[in-house]
Design a protein around this motif. Structure first.
Motif, PDB file in Angstrom:
ATOM      1  N   TYR A   1      -5.331 -35.796 -20.611  1.00  0.00           N
ATOM      2  CA  TYR A   1      -3.969 -36.327 -20.529  1.00  0.00           C
ATOM      3  C   TYR A   1      -2.924 -35.223 -20.441  1.00  0.00           C
ATOM      4  O   TYR A   1      -1.951 -35.327 -19.681  1.00  0.00           O
ATOM      5  N   ALA A   2      -3.087 -34.158 -21.207  1.00  0.00           N
ATOM      6  CA  ALA A   2      -2.102 -33.064 -21.184  1.00  0.00           C
ATOM      7  C   ALA A   2      -2.077 -32.405 -19.812  1.00  0.00           C
ATOM      8  O   ALA A   2      -1.001 -32.106 -19.283  1.00  0.00           O
ATOM      9  N   THR A   3      -3.250 -32.193 -19.221  1.00  0.00           N
ATOM     10  CA  THR A   3      -3.316 -31.582 -17.895  1.00  0.00           C
ATOM     11  C   THR A   3      -2.605 -32.457 -16.869  1.00  0.00           C
ATOM     12  O   THR A   3      -1.798 -31.973 -16.070  1.00  0.00           O
TER      13      THR A   3
ATOM     14  N   LEU B   1       5.077 -33.082 -14.904  1.00  0.00           N
ATOM     15  CA  LEU B   1       6.267 -32.374 -15.371  1.00  0.00           C
ATOM     16  C   LEU B   1       6.628 -31.227 -14.431  1.00  0.00           C
ATOM     17  O   LEU B   1       7.808 -31.017 -14.119  1.00  0.00           O
ATOM     18  N   LEU B   2       5.632 -30.491 -13.949  1.00  0.00           N
ATOM     19  CA  LEU B   2       5.899 -29.406 -13.002  1.00  0.00           C
ATOM     20  C   LEU B   2       6.458 -29.956 -11.692  1.00  0.00           C
ATOM     21  O   LEU B   2       7.389 -29.379 -11.116  1.00  0.00           O
ATOM     22  N   ALA B   3       5.918 -31.071 -11.216  1.00  0.00           N
ATOM     23  CA  ALA B   3       6.456 -31.688  -9.998  1.00  0.00           C
ATOM     24  C   ALA B   3       7.932 -32.063 -10.197  1.00  0.00           C
ATOM     25  O   ALA B   3       8.769 -31.823  -9.319  1.00  0.00           O
TER      26      ALA B   3
ATOM     27  N   LYS C   1      -5.142 -24.973 -15.519  1.00  0.00           N
ATOM     28  CA  LYS C   1      -5.547 -26.051 -14.609  1.00  0.00           C
ATOM     29  C   LYS C   1      -4.389 -26.513 -13.739  1.00  0.00           C
ATOM     30  O   LYS C   1      -4.611 -27.118 -12.684  1.00  0.00           O
ATOM     31  N   ASN C   2      -3.159 -26.228 -14.161  1.00  0.00           N
ATOM     32  CA  ASN C   2      -1.979 -26.581 -13.375  1.00  0.00           C
ATOM     33  C   ASN C   2      -1.426 -25.392 -12.594  1.00  0.00           C
ATOM     34  O   ASN C   2      -0.297 -25.434 -12.116  1.00  0.00           O
ATOM     35  N   GLY C   3      -2.230 -24.347 -12.455  1.00  0.00           N
ATOM     36  CA  GLY C   3      -1.844 -23.213 -11.631  1.00  0.00           C
ATOM     37  C   GLY C   3      -0.955 -22.192 -12.312  1.00  0.00           C
ATOM     38  O   GLY C   3      -0.497 -21.248 -11.667  1.00  0.00           O
ATOM     39  N   MET C   4      -0.705 -22.362 -13.600  1.00  0.00           N
ATOM     40  CA  MET C   4       0.109 -21.386 -14.316  1.00  0.00           C
ATOM     41  C   MET C   4      -0.724 -20.129 -14.555  1.00  0.00           C
ATOM     42  O   MET C   4      -1.926 -20.214 -14.816  1.00  0.00           O
TER      43      MET C   4
END
Length: 190
Positions: free
Chosen positions: A112-114, A120-122, A150-153
């Motif tokens: 869920y966090a991912t 949120l980034l979008a 996992k979100n590219g950070m």
């Protein structure tokens, strides 16, 4: 990761990120009155009471109206259960923000966090037109770093023993992503 914005809400495959209401206060208090969660969160008082939740929720609308912060309740898309929180602390002058989040312990390890951080980034890069988003986690909580990765950070560094939490000095592990990196990642995902 696909997300949509609709009437102040962000939606993903499994989640809705929406503004908190005072009706959420009892569940926020229940989820946050958790010693294991408290050890992972910088600003979470312990024990956490419903009055703490009401006061915190009461700050959201004004801060969003001023463009200083956006705080979302993360809920199940079909059942509406409150899982946790995602937010951005904004610096409009420099077109950047710091992301932060917490999830109730029953919802850890389910992705869920991912998924919510992706939404949120979008929102940060498309709606708010930000240039950069950062996030930090305690060194003792590497799972949070995996959510960011996992979100590219990208890992940008570690501030050693930077935060005193419950009598223990914690490392602050810093991640960041630029809009150009996020756009490239979104293009590859299509």
């Amino acid at each position: 990761m696909h997300s949509e914005t609709n009437h102040g809400c962000l939606t993903t495959e499994r989640l809705v990120l929406r503004p908190f209401t005072q009706d959420d206060a009892p569940e926020v208090a229940r989820l946050c009155k958790n010693e294991r969660l408290n050890r992972r969160e910088l600003l979470l008082p312990y024990p956490y009471e419903e009055t703490d939740a009401r006061a915190w929720i009461g700050t959201h609308a004004e801060r969003a109206a001023m463009g200083r912060a956006y705080t979302f309740a993360v809920t199940g898309r079909t059942v509406g259960t409150l899982y946790g929180c995602m937010g951005l602390e904004c610096d409009a002058t420099n077109r950047r923000a710091e992301a932060g989040y917490w999830f109730g312990e029953p919802y850890w390890g389910r992705g869920y966090a991912t998924e919510a951080l992706g939404a949120l980034l979008a929102f940060a890069f498309t709606t708010l037109k930000l240039h950069r988003v950062t996030a930090k986690h305690f060194g003792s909580n590497p799972a949070s770093g995996r959510v960011m990765e996992k979100n590219g950070m990208r890992l940008e560094g570690t501030l050693r023993e930077h935060i005193l939490k419950n009598g223990v000095f914690e490392d602050a592990v810093c991640y960041g992503i630029l809009k150009s990196e996020w756009l490239l990642q979104e293009k590859r995902a299509r």
